[in-house]
Motif scaffolding. Structure first.
Motif: not given
Length: 109
Positions: A64-74
């Motif tokens: 859908x276009x360039x994105x930045x995603x932050x994941x956490x709390x594994x």
């Protein structure tokens, strides 16, 4: 092997260029055409399984276009989505970083 790994202190385990994932506070992957699927799937699961607290995916190849995603709390090999945005938006990293990234400087592939 991540594109960037933030480790507060490199453990001295006598092995050159080896840092256990459990020592990391943040792993970052920047996708390319060759790595996008792996970065979105297997690498995210691997970092979560290893207990890396934060995973930042800079995805210039997103459908859908360039994105930045932050994941956490594994937990049990799965991350929770913390924040997501398009290139050009700001994204804030939580403690211990407490900094804001201006993704407007990220090149679109």
């Amino acid at each position: 092997m991540p594109d960037l790994l933030v480790v507060p202190e490199v453990p001295n385990e006598g092995r050159d260029h080896f840092v256990p994932a459990s020592a990391a506070q943040l792993a970052v992957e920047v996708t390319s055409k060759a790595t996008a699927r792996h970065d979105r799937g297997a690498k995210a699961m691997g970092y979560a399984e290893a207990g890396v607290p934060l995973y930042l995916l800079v995805d210039g190849q997103a459908p859908g276009g360039p994105t930045v995603t932050l994941y956490g709390e594994p937990k049990e090999g799965v991350y929770r989505l913390l924040r997501a945005g398009k290139f050009g938006e700001r994204i804030t990293l939580p403690e211990p970083f407490a900094l804001e990234l201006d993704t407007g400087e990220f090149p679109e592939n």
